[in-house]
Write a protein that holds these residues in place. Structure first.
Motif, PDB file in Angstrom:
ATOM      1  N   ASP A 275      -7.193   7.631   8.559  1.00 52.99           N
ATOM      2  CA  ASP A 275      -6.696   7.844   7.202  1.00 52.99           C
ATOM      3  C   ASP A 275      -5.250   8.320   7.259  1.00 52.99           C
ATOM      4  OD1 ASP A 275      -6.251   8.353   4.562  1.00 52.99           O
ATOM      5  OD2 ASP A 275      -7.882   9.797   4.306  1.00 52.99           O
ATOM      6  N   GLU A 276      -4.344   7.449   6.804  1.00 58.91           N
ATOM      7  CA  GLU A 276      -2.925   7.786   6.768  1.00 58.91           C
ATOM      8  C   GLU A 276      -2.405   7.855   5.339  1.00 58.91           C
ATOM      9  OE1 GLU A 276      -1.028   4.875   9.172  1.00 58.91           O
ATOM     10  OE2 GLU A 276      -1.789   5.693  11.077  1.00 58.91           O
ATOM     11  N   GLY A 277      -3.281   8.115   4.403  1.00 57.86           N
ATOM     12  CA  GLY A 277      -2.859   8.235   3.016  1.00 57.86           C
ATOM     13  C   GLY A 277      -2.827   6.900   2.317  1.00 57.86           C
ATOM     14  N   VAL A 279      -2.466   4.056   3.669  1.00 60.99           N
ATOM     15  CA  VAL A 279      -3.119   3.054   4.517  1.00 60.99           C
ATOM     16  C   VAL A 279      -4.351   3.685   5.146  1.00 60.99           C
ATOM     17  CG1 VAL A 279      -2.878   1.471   6.450  1.00 60.99           C
ATOM     18  CG2 VAL A 279      -0.894   1.948   4.975  1.00 60.99           C
ATOM     19  N   ILE A 280      -5.480   2.980   5.055  1.00 57.43           N
ATOM     20  CA  ILE A 280      -6.743   3.477   5.587  1.00 57.43           C
ATOM     21  C   ILE A 280      -7.358   2.408   6.472  1.00 57.43           C
ATOM     22  CG2 ILE A 280      -9.059   4.322   5.027  1.00 57.43           C
ATOM     23  CD1 ILE A 280      -7.958   5.112   2.271  1.00 57.43           C
ATOM     24  N   ILE A 281      -7.807   2.795   7.648  1.00 55.79           N
ATOM     25  CA  ILE A 281      -8.653   1.928   8.473  1.00 55.79           C
ATOM     26  C   ILE A 281     -10.072   2.459   8.300  1.00 55.79           C
ATOM     27  CG2 ILE A 281      -9.096   0.983  10.749  1.00 55.79           C
ATOM     28  CD1 ILE A 281      -6.388   0.220   9.570  1.00 55.79           C
ATOM     29  N   TYR A 282     -10.873   1.698   7.590  1.00 58.43           N
ATOM     30  CA  TYR A 282     -12.206   2.146   7.181  1.00 58.43           C
ATOM     31  C   TYR A 282     -13.253   1.397   7.988  1.00 58.43           C
ATOM     32  CZ  TYR A 282     -15.887   3.625   3.933  1.00 58.43           C
ATOM     33  OH  TYR A 282     -17.012   4.181   3.367  1.00 58.43           O
ATOM     34  N   SER A 283     -14.077   2.134   8.721  1.00 57.67           N
ATOM     35  CA  SER A 283     -15.113   1.493   9.529  1.00 57.67           C
ATOM     36  C   SER A 283     -16.317   1.154   8.661  1.00 57.67           C
ATOM     37  CB  SER A 283     -15.533   2.405  10.680  1.00 57.67           C
ATOM     38  OG  SER A 283     -15.991   3.646  10.199  1.00 57.67           O
ATOM     39  N   SER A 374      -5.420  14.006  -3.223  1.00 59.57           N
ATOM     40  CA  SER A 374      -5.593  14.654  -1.925  1.00 59.57           C
ATOM     41  C   SER A 374      -4.254  15.145  -1.379  1.00 59.57           C
ATOM     42  CB  SER A 374      -6.240  13.680  -0.942  1.00 59.57           C
ATOM     43  OG  SER A 374      -5.470  12.487  -0.808  1.00 59.57           O
ATOM     44  N   SER A 375      -3.165  14.415  -1.650  1.00 55.70           N
ATOM     45  CA  SER A 375      -1.834  14.869  -1.233  1.00 55.70           C
ATOM     46  C   SER A 375      -1.424  16.122  -1.987  1.00 55.70           C
ATOM     47  CB  SER A 375      -0.800  13.764  -1.457  1.00 55.70           C
ATOM     48  OG  SER A 375      -1.082  12.624  -0.678  1.00 55.70           O
TER      49      SER A 375
END
Length: 662
Positions: A275-277, A279-283, A374-375
């Protein structure tokens, strides 16, 4: 690796590809599950019918509930607001145009829509529900129609926002009531208060957005809204799965047999998530055991296929983040924040950290949205640790109260050089004339030594009820609250001493282009929590009339709207609910002079859909004609979100702020 071609899903050399255990991607549980609920909660959605209910009269007809809604004509159940996606995304789609059926050319990249048919009622196959008939079995079903709600005007946005706000207030009231009942139970059979509250609301048809599957933003829900429990997301329709991380329209309900994802929860609890804000790599889901450990390779089925199909059709998904937050009431220590819309731009199959094949989806946040909640939570945490970490030149004061409050009240202005709030004497508590105390009569208090208990004098003064929970939340709004005072023997930590303890949240007065001066908090404020007192110098009517001629600024308490009536109102759930009316108080006939002495509350903005209410409280005297004006949160207020009050005037009479605060 080609994410467009599913044929690449063969196992890597030397690694067996067993049949996966196809289970929904489960989020970490908020707290230990009780024995009697384990079987239900191991499913994708627990059977809430089996939960014990509160001692409420639930013989409320579903039709009566819908009649109480006050949406504008034509807006019931999103009729005339919603735009349906192409049915089944197939060729030969028919569209109504001027009452003529026309064919729509099939285009896989098209975002074609069709008008929504007449809005569904919550009926069964045999017609509308009869009087007194429980509607749970009909309303729990979610329909297959995919819709998008667009082009809402300001009035419609306010209507839906108010509907969501009232629904959340009912949920919070039921949850706190369930918690109070659990405190009284002597047996070991306990059920989580959030599950009990949601079950009651579902059985009364109060869950929102169940008649259609909404793609994109949900009307009435704003980016940055914070939720303390997963079940609240289900109640308002933001995410329809109590445990699964991917919410989607199943293939069995889709007209072309293809599932479509609508929302995901990102909580950071899975080893392959990044989770980079923006951009998300979601499994993906599947192949996990009961402890959420990856033990099989995943397959392109269920929620994984729904994510891939949403990517193919260009359909965005809502993202809710689970964020750890200090002081939250959930056992997991998390809050859930709605962070807006993301597009799935890529997916691939990879070997995860556990050594098994995992699907990964790359999500990009859509531009032009409000800042991620969230930020803001992270920035507020940094400000609590170091109030000067952001734009220190814009911080005009770290404490305009001059240490008159328990915590400092920051003054922030990044628009101009005005520092007007520093020009007034800070008044932490309202100042009453001496005759208010002299006319209070004989003041008596309770004899409780270790804190108030049921049956004590102060308990009876509040209508044989405690006004607050053990954690200090207002249970029900009432005409007036009697707190323990200086003549009571109970200690300072008594549950009936809440507002007199003063400020406990770190508030900030800030400069706003829209509202002049405004107030917000660096802390998350839970619904029902005390914020501060609205202070000033108390004047009689005669004194006020004299000062008006001098042009001084006065606040009239009797003009505030009775928003306290809404807090704890369970009439939609229990038709026998009676709003507390004891004791009755006479019309308030005094004013607060805030022209020279005031506190942080004087800078709160006006709104017809406020997030703060005024509750009258007595504790240092018994004169019903001169209560304190105490402010409580009507909803979960995220950090850095502006407070608003209903000053009892029409919106067109104000520009968002009382004149004194401009």
């Amino acid at each position: 690796m080609n994410s467009e071609n599913p044929d690449f899903l063969s196992a890597p050399p030397g690694i067996p590809f067993p049949v996966p255990l196809l289970t929904p991607k489960q989020e970490p549980r908020e707290e230990p599950v009780q024995h009697e609920l384990q079987q239900e909660q191991q499913q994708q959605q627990p059977n809430l019918n089996d939960l014990p209910s509160l001692n409420l009269n639930l013989n409320l007809n579903l039709d009566d509930i819908y009649e109480q809604e006050t949406l504008p004509d034509g807006f019931s159940n999103f009729n005339l607001l919603s735009e349906a996606f192409r049915t089944g995304f197939t060729t030969g789609l028919q569209q109504l145009e001027n009452d003529v059926v026309v064919e729509v050319v099939d285009d896989p990249n098209s975002r074609a829509i069709v008008p929504v048919p007449e809005a569904r009622q919550s009926y069964d196959n045999n017609g509308p529900a009869g009087a007194g008939e429980v509607a749970a079995q009909r309303i729990q079903r979610r329909y297959k129609e995919l819709v998008r709600v667009a082009d809402l005007g300001l009035a419609e946005q306010r209507q839906f926002r108010d509907l969501v706000r009232r629904t959340r207030m009912v949920y919070d009231s039921l949850r706190v009531l369930a918690l109070i009942e659990e405190e009284k139970r002597s047996d070991v059979r306990k059920v989580r208060s959030d599950l009990r509250a949601s079950a009651l609301m579902r059985n009364r048809g109060l869950w929102l957005n169940r008649d259609k599957r909404i793609v994109g933003p949900i009307p009435g829900i704003c980016i940055g809204d914070v939720f303390l429990y997963r079940m609240e997301l289900v109640v308002i329709g933001l995410h329809g799965q109590p445990q699964a991380g991917i919410d989607y329209l199943p293939a069995s309900m889709s007209s072309n047999g293809e599932p479509i994802a609508t929302s995901v929860i990102v909580s950071g609890g899975y080893e392959d998530d990044v989770d980079e804000g923006d951009v998300i790599i979601y499994s993906g889901h599947g192949g996990q055991d009961k402890n959420s450990r990856q033990v099989f390779h995943q397959k392109l089925e269920g929620g994984n296929l729904a994510m891939e199909r949403s990517m193919h059709y260009g359909i965005e998904v809502r993202v809710i983040r689970g964020v750890r937050y200090e002081g939250t009431s959930s056992a997991s220590g998390k809050v859930y924040v709605y962070d807006g819309l993301y597009r799935i731009v890529e997916y691939w199959f990879d070997i995860g950290k556990s050594g098994f094949g995992v699907y990964k989806f790359k999500l990009w946040r859509i531009d032009g949205q409000a800042k991620m909640g969230s930020s803001i939570l992270k920035e507020a945490l940094m400000l609590r640790r170091d109030p000067l970490c952001f734009k220190p030149m814009c911080v005009f004061s770290l404490d305009i109260s001059n240490r008159n409050e328990n915590v400092g009240v920051r003054l922030y202005n990044d628009i101009d050089r005005s520092n007007d709030p520093m020009c007034f004497e800070y008044l932490p508590r309202a100042t009453f004339p001496p005759f208010v105390f002299h006319q209070s009569g004989r003041v008596t208090g309770c004899d409780c030594v270790n804190g108030c208990v049921e049956g004590c004098f102060c308990f009876m003064k509040n209508g044989n009820e405690f006004p607050y929970s053990q954690s200090g939340l207002l249970l029900k709004g009432r005409s007036i609250v009697f707190e323990c005072g200086p003549f009571c023997r109970c200690p300072p930590n008594c549950r009936n001493r809440v507002t007199q303890k003063g400020l406990k949240n770190r508030l900030e007065v800030f400069r706003s282009k829209e509202t002049g001066w405004g107030v917000r908090s660096l802390d998350l404020i839970q619904a029902g929590a005390f914020i501060c007192e609205y202070t000033g110098v108390v004047l009689t009517r005669e004194q006020a009339q004299i000062l008006i001629m001098n042009g001084d600024s006065l606040i009239y308490p009797n003009r505030f709207s009775n928003r306290w009536e809404e807090w704890g109102d369970l009439s939609l759930v229990d038709p026998s609910y009676v709003r507390p009316t004891y004791p009755s108080i006479p019309p308030l006939d005094f004013a607060l002079d805030v022209s020279r002495m005031r506190n942080v509350a004087c800078y709160m903005s006006h709104s017809s859909t406020p997030n703060v209410l005024v509750q009258f409280v007595l504790y240092d005297h018994n004169n019903l004609m001169f209560p304190h004006l105490m402010l409580f949160a009507m909803e979960n207020i995220p950090p850095m979100r502006e407070f608003s009050l209903d000053y009892g005037v029409a919106d067109d009479e104000l520009t968002g702020k009382l004149a004194i605060c401009n």
